[in-house]
Scaffold this active site. Structure first.
Site, PDB file in Angstrom:
ATOM      1  N   GLY A  36       9.472  -1.045   8.876  1.00 56.74           N
ATOM      2  CA  GLY A  36       9.683  -1.341   7.464  1.00 56.74           C
ATOM      3  C   GLY A  36      10.299  -0.180   6.710  1.00 56.74           C
ATOM      4  CB  VAL A  37       9.909   0.843   3.176  1.00 60.33           C
ATOM      5  CG1 VAL A  37       8.455   1.138   3.007  1.00 60.33           C
ATOM      6  CG2 VAL A  37      10.737   1.646   2.212  1.00 60.33           C
ATOM      7  CG  ASP A  38       6.521   5.000   7.372  1.00 64.82           C
ATOM      8  OD1 ASP A  38       7.122   6.074   7.169  1.00 64.82           O
ATOM      9  OD2 ASP A  38       5.342   4.950   7.783  1.00 64.82           O
ATOM     10  CB  SER A  62       0.152  -3.068   0.511  1.00 65.94           C
ATOM     11  OG  SER A  62      -0.582  -1.917   0.863  1.00 65.94           O
ATOM     12  CB  THR A  63       4.177  -6.854  -0.396  1.00 66.38           C
ATOM     13  OG1 THR A  63       5.444  -6.215  -0.488  1.00 66.38           O
ATOM     14  CG2 THR A  63       3.359  -6.558  -1.631  1.00 66.38           C
ATOM     15  CE1 TYR A 115      -0.219  -1.100   7.454  1.00 70.61           C
ATOM     16  CE2 TYR A 115      -0.766   0.050   5.430  1.00 70.61           C
ATOM     17  CZ  TYR A 115      -0.579   0.061   6.793  1.00 70.61           C
ATOM     18  OH  TYR A 115      -0.745   1.227   7.499  1.00 70.61           O
TER      19      TYR A 115
HETATM   20  P1  ADP Z   1       3.533  -2.025   4.245  1.00 74.41           P
HETATM   21  O1  ADP Z   1       3.122  -1.623   5.637  1.00 74.41           O
HETATM   22  O2  ADP Z   1       2.933  -1.132   3.181  1.00 74.41           O
HETATM   23  O3  ADP Z   1       3.307  -3.477   3.974  1.00 74.41           O
HETATM   24  P2  ADP Z   1       6.418  -2.421   4.739  1.00 74.41           P
HETATM   25  O4  ADP Z   1       7.434  -1.364   4.894  1.00 74.41           O
HETATM   26  O5  ADP Z   1       6.105  -3.294   5.916  1.00 74.41           O
HETATM   27  O6  ADP Z   1       5.104  -1.680   4.165  1.00 74.41           O
HETATM   28  O7  ADP Z   1       6.834  -3.374   3.533  1.00 74.41           O
HETATM   29  C1  ADP Z   1       6.729  -3.028   2.187  1.00 74.41           C
HETATM   30  C2  ADP Z   1       7.908  -3.592   1.423  1.00 74.41           C
HETATM   31  O8  ADP Z   1       9.052  -2.758   1.629  1.00 74.41           O
HETATM   32  C3  ADP Z   1       8.341  -5.010   1.843  1.00 74.41           C
HETATM   33  O9  ADP Z   1       8.635  -5.756   0.660  1.00 74.41           O
HETATM   34  C4  ADP Z   1       9.630  -4.743   2.633  1.00 74.41           C
HETATM   35  O10 ADP Z   1      10.524  -5.847   2.547  1.00 74.41           O
HETATM   36  C5  ADP Z   1      10.177  -3.564   1.871  1.00 74.41           C
HETATM   37  N1  ADP Z   1      11.215  -2.745   2.517  1.00 74.41           N
HETATM   38  C6  ADP Z   1      11.538  -2.635   3.829  1.00 74.41           C
HETATM   39  N2  ADP Z   1      12.574  -1.773   3.976  1.00 74.41           N
HETATM   40  C7  ADP Z   1      12.915  -1.341   2.732  1.00 74.41           C
HETATM   41  C8  ADP Z   1      13.922  -0.469   2.197  1.00 74.41           C
HETATM   42  N3  ADP Z   1      14.789   0.172   2.984  1.00 74.41           N
HETATM   43  N4  ADP Z   1      13.972  -0.281   0.828  1.00 74.41           N
HETATM   44  C9  ADP Z   1      13.093  -0.903   0.018  1.00 74.41           C
HETATM   45  N5  ADP Z   1      12.130  -1.737   0.458  1.00 74.41           N
HETATM   46  C10 ADP Z   1      12.044  -1.953   1.797  1.00 74.41           C
END
Ligand code: ADP
Length: 179
Positions: free
Chosen positions: A38-40, A123-124, A127
């Site tokens: 994901g974003v991480d 978290s959406t 998580y």
């Molecule tokens: P968590 O584990 O906290 O749920 P995720 O990364 O799986 O974190 O998702 C959190 C949100 O970030 C989701 O809405 C996902 O679509 C979004 N996301 C994923 N990649 C990116 C990005 N490059 N920029 C912004 N938001 C993102």
């Protein structure tokens, strides 16, 4: 969409947080600060290995809190790693922990004299936090904070898809309408 809260600007936009040129971007991290999907994953890929080196030194972060590192190769100077809760049923402290992750991040921004900060929807994704509820918590926490902290000039929520953007737009509209 954007609104003015006290002396600051609160913005919503649809996009990729790794491309933002705010002074800090917030990462939706895990409690080991170990990187992931994901974003991480996107932040570590775009920012390069320096961010992970610092995360390793910090060692971890309790759920509901946040830690700060350099932004590495990102345009942002800092990454604030916020740890949101894994959603179970909403009765295991999830709302308080999500609020804590946002508030802690904003406090770190203030302490580090950061004037602009971009958040993802913590978290959406993996998580599993229901986006409508998470959006209400995210927006109300940011609005409350900005009412009493003029030192942060811009808070931006960068939402990765249209459905998430719309949920945040509804949350912000309903808060503004009741003020
Ligand atoms: P968590 O584990 O906290 O749920 P995720 O990364 O799986 O974190 O998702 C959190 C949100 O970030 C989701 O809405 C996902 O679509 C979004 N996301 C994923 N990649 C990116 C990005 N490059 N920029 C912004 N938001 C993102």
């Amino acid at each position: 969409m954007e609104v003015i809260i006290n002396k600051s600007r609160l913005e919503l936009l649809e996009g990729d947080i790794t491309k933002q040129d705010t002074e800090a971007v917030v990462n939706a991290a895990n409690s080991r600060l170990a990187g992931g999907g994901g974003v991480d994953g996107a932040i570590h890929r775009a920012g390069g290995p320096q961010i992970m080196e610092e995360c390793r030194k910090i060692g971890g972060c309790p759920t509901g809190e946040a830690r700060i590192t350099t932004g590495g190769k990102l345009k942002a100077r800092y990454v604030i790693h916020a740890v949101g809760p894994i959603y179970r049923d909403g009765r295991h402290g999830e709302p308080e922990l999500l609020l804590g992750a946002y508030k802690y991040s904003l406090k770190l921004a203030s302490e580090n004299k950061i004037k602009s900060v971009a958040f993802p929807s913590i978290s959406t994704g993996a998580y599993g936090y229901p986006v409508e509820d998470a959006a209400n918590i995210a927006i109300s926490t940011a609005v409350d904070y900005l009412k009493s902290h003029t030192e942060i000039e811009i808070v931006c929520f960068v939402l990765f898809n249209t459905d998430t953007y719309k949920a945040y737009e509804r949350a912000l509209s309903s808060i503004i309408n009741v003020q």
